[in-house]
Design a protein around this motif. Sequence first.
Motif, PDB file in Angstrom:
ATOM      1  N   UNK A   1      17.645  37.210  36.425  1.00  0.00           N
ATOM      2  CA  UNK A   1      17.598  36.303  35.281  1.00  0.00           C
ATOM      3  C   UNK A   1      18.404  35.037  35.562  1.00  0.00           C
ATOM      4  N   UNK A   2      19.587  35.181  36.167  1.00  0.00           N
ATOM      5  CA  UNK A   2      20.417  34.017  36.482  1.00  0.00           C
ATOM      6  C   UNK A   2      19.723  33.100  37.489  1.00  0.00           C
ATOM      7  N   UNK A   3      19.082  33.688  38.495  1.00  0.00           N
ATOM      8  CA  UNK A   3      18.393  32.856  39.489  1.00  0.00           C
ATOM      9  C   UNK A   3      17.197  32.131  38.871  1.00  0.00           C
ATOM     10  N   UNK A   4      16.480  32.820  37.985  1.00  0.00           N
ATOM     11  CA  UNK A   4      15.342  32.182  37.317  1.00  0.00           C
ATOM     12  C   UNK A   4      15.810  31.009  36.450  1.00  0.00           C
ATOM     13  N   UNK A   5      16.917  31.217  35.707  1.00  0.00           N
ATOM     14  CA  UNK A   5      17.463  30.130  34.899  1.00  0.00           C
ATOM     15  C   UNK A   5      17.854  28.941  35.768  1.00  0.00           C
ATOM     16  N   UNK A   6      18.521  29.217  36.897  1.00  0.00           N
ATOM     17  CA  UNK A   6      18.938  28.137  37.789  1.00  0.00           C
ATOM     18  C   UNK A   6      17.729  27.390  38.351  1.00  0.00           C
ATOM     19  N   UNK A   7      16.663  28.123  38.674  1.00  0.00           N
ATOM     20  CA  UNK A   7      15.446  27.465  39.173  1.00  0.00           C
ATOM     21  C   UNK A   7      14.859  26.521  38.127  1.00  0.00           C
ATOM     22  N   UNK A   8      14.836  26.974  36.872  1.00  0.00           N
ATOM     23  CA  UNK A   8      14.255  26.147  35.812  1.00  0.00           C
ATOM     24  C   UNK A   8      15.126  24.928  35.514  1.00  0.00           C
TER      25      UNK A   8
ATOM     26  N   UNK B   1      12.689  23.359  47.388  1.00  0.00           N
ATOM     27  CA  UNK B   1      12.516  24.594  48.149  1.00  0.00           C
ATOM     28  C   UNK B   1      13.167  25.748  47.376  1.00  0.00           C
ATOM     29  N   UNK B   2      12.423  26.440  46.517  1.00  0.00           N
ATOM     30  CA  UNK B   2      13.026  27.497  45.672  1.00  0.00           C
ATOM     31  C   UNK B   2      13.659  28.627  46.484  1.00  0.00           C
ATOM     32  N   UNK B   3      13.050  29.006  47.599  1.00  0.00           N
ATOM     33  CA  UNK B   3      13.578  30.122  48.387  1.00  0.00           C
ATOM     34  C   UNK B   3      14.947  29.768  48.951  1.00  0.00           C
ATOM     35  N   UNK B   4      15.057  28.609  49.561  1.00  0.00           N
ATOM     36  CA  UNK B   4      16.343  28.191  50.111  1.00  0.00           C
ATOM     37  C   UNK B   4      17.379  28.025  49.007  1.00  0.00           C
ATOM     38  N   UNK B   5      16.945  27.544  47.851  1.00  0.00           N
ATOM     39  CA  UNK B   5      17.854  27.379  46.711  1.00  0.00           C
ATOM     40  C   UNK B   5      18.405  28.732  46.258  1.00  0.00           C
ATOM     41  N   UNK B   6      17.528  29.748  46.185  1.00  0.00           N
ATOM     42  CA  UNK B   6      17.980  31.070  45.747  1.00  0.00           C
ATOM     43  C   UNK B   6      18.924  31.701  46.775  1.00  0.00           C
ATOM     44  N   UNK B   7      18.667  31.449  48.055  1.00  0.00           N
ATOM     45  CA  UNK B   7      19.568  31.956  49.087  1.00  0.00           C
ATOM     46  C   UNK B   7      20.959  31.354  48.917  1.00  0.00           C
ATOM     47  N   UNK B   8      21.007  30.041  48.697  1.00  0.00           N
ATOM     48  CA  UNK B   8      22.298  29.374  48.497  1.00  0.00           C
ATOM     49  C   UNK B   8      22.968  29.861  47.210  1.00  0.00           C
TER      50      UNK B   8
END
Length: 491
Positions: free
Chosen positions: A28-35, A41-48
């Motif tokens: 949920x936190x990663x989804x919020x940060x993406x939005x 680059x969502x994948x690299x963003x989630x890794x970071x």
Amino acid sequence: MDASSKPHRIPPAMGIYAERHNIFQLMQNMTEALLIYQPQDPIEFMIEHLKKDNDEVPSVFVLGPPASGKTTIALWLCKHLSATYLCPEELLRNKLLHRSREALVHQKREGKVPSDLWASMLEERLGDVDCVKLGWVLDGFPETRKQALQLQSVGIAPRHVVILKAPDMVLVERNLGKLVDPLTHEVYHTTFDWPIDFTVQKRLVRPDGISPKATARRLLESHRNIPGILQTYPNNHKIINADQPCADVFAQTLNFVQSRPHSEAPYTPRVLLLGPPGSGKSLQAALLVQKYRLVNVCFGDLLREQVAGRTAMGDLIKPFFGSGYPVNDSIALRVLKDRLAQPDCLSRGWVLHGFPRDVDQAVLMKQMGFEPNRVFFLNLPTDVAMQRLCQRATDPASGERYHTVFKPPSDEEVHHRLRRNPRDTPSRVERKAEVYARQVVDLEEYYEHAIFLNADQDPYTIFENIESRLVKPLPVTPARMQFAASPEGHL
């Protein structure tokens, strides 16, 4: 998953792992940060995002009118949570921020700093390693709804917003006595917080803008702006009365800041009730079953059902009943595993009482894949347990249960035919209490996140306490957080 296909045949270990490691909250936190940030680059963003490992660090706004104690509470929070203290003055003084000089020019020329400039400086400051790794507490900002919306537009969203509130007369009195140490920027008061150090006393100065007229103007401006700020943060703010001892204000603030927000994660309660005989485990289990439709798993009843049903397992259990010795662990665990693996327990959750008796059984139960996610110890003095159990009796004609102190029969005929269960004799109750007392210390150490309740009170008060811990997420307890109710660390 399709809800219509319940009960799901999911191994219990999967749910335990997901809850222990907050898998749902992490997603949920990663989804919020993406939005919020919408990276290329969502994948690299989630890794970071995962590398930062800071989803649980504090991010707090402490707001309120002048003299409400914002700075004191914010500094105490930083001390107890090991977080970074931030305030508008600190941002202006920070020469490492690229736009701090521009902000100073605006302040000198126009008397105020534009909202977008504040947001830009704060965004840059929150990117520093201390704010990322330790979290932060922002004192006295935002002051308006426009500033709050500007912060949201750049992705600055606090997890908790504390609003301090007090009567205007109290705030005016506090503000008129305010003094500041120009060297350390510490705030003192001529009546409530006078420094002990004589050197500090000599260098205190009266800050600008604390005359009665200026204070009234700032209070009026604050009253106009607070409703708009509350609209900006409708679900994560708490208003705290600041007209009380500072330690009490801080205790309420700390409790709020350490609370988790409501989560939509799938949650199957697995409740374990432990306590000496007479502590009310059966009653609390019945209340939980009645309200939340959990499966009532009384271990003693499970064994008796096997014996009464003349099953193969019952034939193994029956000799133990006759001898008075506890049922062998391997047999007991087989009976328990068969029950907890049933579809109703897997889909609705369960409340277990009467097991485990000791740490060995608790370890074996965990190894089987059945681990409670809420453990309650119902503490009760032995003399109270003796009074509860040894003076209860049953009317064999009606099946009604009575107690010579709490519920005596009004009919003399009923009184004469009452019978006491052999298990409620003083010697047996005392022996059970002694056995429990020997085992409970190790169980308390094993279930380190257990909740301890005083069972010597109204049962519905106890139930409300259990219920509150059941439906709300448990507070965040990182090792670096110190749970105290005063800045000196005393409970």
